[in-house]
Design a protein around this motif. Structure first.
Motif: not given
Length: 144
Positions: A94-101, A131-133
């Motif tokens: 998979r290319i998009f593997t970095n999930k937003c926390l 944007d992510h506290d």
């Protein structure tokens, strides 16, 4: 008024057309008109010298060198059995593997976007500390 010194006759025995812009075959060296210049059109006996095709492995897309007299299908088959670098798992990566926390965000990015303050990995939308506290060591600056 005829100009006998201009042009040449096509070397194809069924044609013999007088052509004022004759073309010379790069394989056999004979002169042909535009209709017979292709190797197949004049059944060139020397086409094998120039009309060389290199087979490509259907799995790894690598060109396979074939020596004179060898059958390309057998050489490609031997390559597939021994030297082929094809990795079936590579196609499933998979290319998009970095999930937003950020809680609630399900976006994934191709590259890591790491916050300098907390060290977390976020999507482009939540990459800034405000944007992510961010709970990092420094206090976030204003959005301006």
């Amino acid at each position: 008024m005829e100009l006998p010194g201009l042009g040449e006759h096509c070397s194809e025995r069924t044609c013999k057309r007088l052509d004022f812009l004759p073309l010379k075959c790069d394989a056999c060296g004979k002169v042909f008109c535009k209709d017979h210049i292709r190797y197949d059109d004049h059944k060139c006996s020397s086409a094998y010298k120039k009309n060389v095709q290199v087979p490509v492995c259907p799995l790894c897309n690598a060109p396979i060198p074939v020596q004179k007299g060898e059958i390309p299908d057998i050489v490609v088959g031997a390559h597939m059995d021994k030297n082929c670098k094809y990795n079936p798992a590579q196609q499933k990566q998979r290319i998009f593997t970095n999930k937003c926390l950020k809680p609630g965000c399900k976006r994934k990015e191709m590259m890591k976007v790491v916050c300098e303050q907390c060290g977390g990995n976020f999507c482009i939308k939540h990459r800034h500390p405000l944007d992510h506290d961010c709970k990092g060591s420094s206090h976030p600056t204003s959005k301006a």
